[in-house]
Scaffold this active site. Structure first.
Site, short mmCIF file in Angstrom:
data_model
loop_
_atom_site.label_atom_id
_atom_site.label_comp_id
_atom_site.label_asym_id
_atom_site.label_seq_id
_atom_site.Cartn_x
_atom_site.Cartn_y
_atom_site.Cartn_z
N TYR A 251 0.84 -1.21 0.00
CA TYR A 251 0.00 0.00 0.00
C TYR A 251 0.87 1.26 0.00
O TYR A 251 0.39 2.36 -0.28
CB TYR A 251 -0.94 0.06 1.22
N HIS B 202 0.04 -11.69 1.75
CA HIS B 202 -0.96 -10.92 1.01
C HIS B 202 -1.67 -11.74 -0.07
O HIS B 202 -2.86 -11.58 -0.30
CB HIS B 202 -0.29 -9.68 0.38
N1 LIG Z 1 -6.00 -8.38 1.66
C1 LIG Z 1 -6.43 -7.93 0.52
O1 LIG Z 1 -6.13 -8.49 -0.55
C2 LIG Z 1 -7.29 -6.70 0.50
C3 LIG Z 1 -7.90 -6.27 -0.70
C4 LIG Z 1 -8.70 -5.13 -0.65
C5 LIG Z 1 -8.89 -4.46 0.54
N2 LIG Z 1 -8.27 -4.90 1.69
C6 LIG Z 1 -8.46 -4.22 2.99
O2 LIG Z 1 -9.83 -4.01 3.25
C7 LIG Z 1 -10.08 -2.63 3.45
C8 LIG Z 1 -11.50 -2.26 3.02
O3 LIG Z 1 -11.71 -2.63 1.66
P1 LIG Z 1 -12.07 -1.58 0.51
O4 LIG Z 1 -11.70 -0.20 0.92
O5 LIG Z 1 -11.49 -2.12 -0.75
O6 LIG Z 1 -13.62 -1.74 0.34
P2 LIG Z 1 -14.94 -1.34 1.18
O7 LIG Z 1 -14.59 -1.00 2.58
O8 LIG Z 1 -15.94 -2.39 0.88
O9 LIG Z 1 -15.48 -0.08 0.39
C9 LIG Z 1 -14.96 1.18 0.47
C10 LIG Z 1 -15.89 2.07 -0.35
O10 LIG Z 1 -17.15 2.15 0.30
C11 LIG Z 1 -17.53 3.50 0.46
N3 LIG Z 1 -18.19 3.65 1.75
C12 LIG Z 1 -17.78 3.19 2.95
N4 LIG Z 1 -18.70 3.45 3.90
C13 LIG Z 1 -19.72 4.07 3.29
C14 LIG Z 1 -20.97 4.56 3.76
N5 LIG Z 1 -21.36 4.43 5.05
N6 LIG Z 1 -21.78 5.15 2.85
C15 LIG Z 1 -21.41 5.25 1.56
N7 LIG Z 1 -20.23 4.81 1.06
C16 LIG Z 1 -19.39 4.21 1.93
C17 LIG Z 1 -16.24 4.28 0.44
O11 LIG Z 1 -16.54 5.56 -0.04
P3 LIG Z 1 -15.55 6.82 0.21
O12 LIG Z 1 -14.35 6.57 -0.62
O13 LIG Z 1 -16.38 7.96 -0.23
O14 LIG Z 1 -15.26 6.81 1.70
C18 LIG Z 1 -15.35 3.46 -0.50
O15 LIG Z 1 -15.57 3.84 -1.85
C19 LIG Z 1 -8.96 -1.94 2.67
O16 LIG Z 1 -8.71 -0.62 3.06
C20 LIG Z 1 -7.79 -2.85 3.00
O17 LIG Z 1 -7.29 -2.57 4.29
C21 LIG Z 1 -7.50 -6.01 1.67
#
Ligand SMILES: NC(=O)c1ccc[n+]([C@@H]2O[C@H](COP(=O)([O-])OP(=O)(O)OC[C@H]3O[C@@H](n4cnc5c(N)ncnc54)[C@H](OP(=O)(O)O)[C@@H]3O)[C@@H](O)[C@H]2O)c1
Length: 222
Positions: A49, A107
């Protein structure tokens, strides 16, 4: 903050703040600081990241005692293998300016992840990591890892949300006490998840938003 117990007894906050794609250093530092002020105590970063330094800076700036924060990071595929994982881990500690990690994850299940796991088992025994786990491992890869090593992963961080519930994987993991750590719990905002009629109806009964319903379902799915 509600906690869940991992298979080695370590307590992990049930809700975390992830910093995937927050590449601007000042922005990452500011949002992690805000998350900590709001009450989050789990911060999820990764070597790939590119923001471990900013996470570490925010942790220090928050003034919150290190042992009250649960920080997880991940070794990227270029650093698969025993030696490379040990080097990458040291870099992660240096970036985060911390003496230990709460959770260290592989990862992706590519390359010599067995070598990585041996390194992580060693670091765990030395007390430099409190718990070790993987990401994106399907049951066959998990079985391969479990059969080849002593320590069973504490978590598998995997895409998991209402449109992708990972039922088969969760059933497999339950047999080994491996916790599901959902990534993209909000389906990255796709498919109208925040206005989904089923989630809205469930939320209506309890005075909750669809996002709150999703988080409660994630928590009970473990
Ligand atoms: N291990 C892996 O391979 C892997 C892969 C992907 C992610 N991750 C981890 O998981 C974490 C979360 O995943 P993610 O960020 O990909 O997906 P997520 O949490 O499912 O989605 C984030 C999105 O949802 C929106 N959002 C969140 N809360 C909201 C609400 N209450 N109302 C409206 N929109 C909302 C955000 O908008 P805004 O941008 O406007 O806030 C953003 O666009 C990552 O930060 C990372 O730490 C790990």
């Amino acid at each position: 903050m509600e906690m869940i117990q991992l298979n080695n007894g370590v307590q992990m906050p049930q809700l975390g703040f992830g910093v995937f794609q927050v590449t601007d250093e000042a922005q990452c530092r500011a949002c992690v600081l805000e998350a900590l002020k709001t009450g989050y105590r789990l911060i999820d970063t990764a070597a790939c990241y590119g923001n471990e330094r900013a996470v570490g800076a925010a942790m220090r700036e928050s003034g919150i005692a290190r042992e009250e924060i649960f920080v997880s990071s991940k070794v990227w595929i270029q650093d698969a293998g025993y030696e490379a994982t040990l080097r990458s881990f040291e870099k992660t500690l240096e970036n985060l300016q911390t003496e230990y990690l709460d959770l260290y994850l592989i990862h992706m299940p590519y390359g010599d992840y067995h070598g990585s796991w041996r390194a992580m088992e060693e670091l765990l025994r030395e007390g430099k990591i409190r718990a070790i786990g993987v990401c994106n491992f399907l049951p066959d890869r998990l079985a391969d890892l479990i059969l080849s090593h002593e320590i069973v992963p504490a978590v598998n961080q995997m895409e998991c949300h209402p449109f992708c519930q990972q039922k088969e994987l969760r059933a497999f993991q339950e047999r080994y006490g491996i916790k599901m750590m959902a990534w993209a719990p909000f389906a990255e905002g796709r498919e109208g998840i925040f206005v989904n009629p089923v989630l809205a109806e469930i939320g209506g009964y309890f005075g909750k938003t669809p996002a709150q319903v999703i988080l409660r379902c994630c928590a009970s799915a473990g």
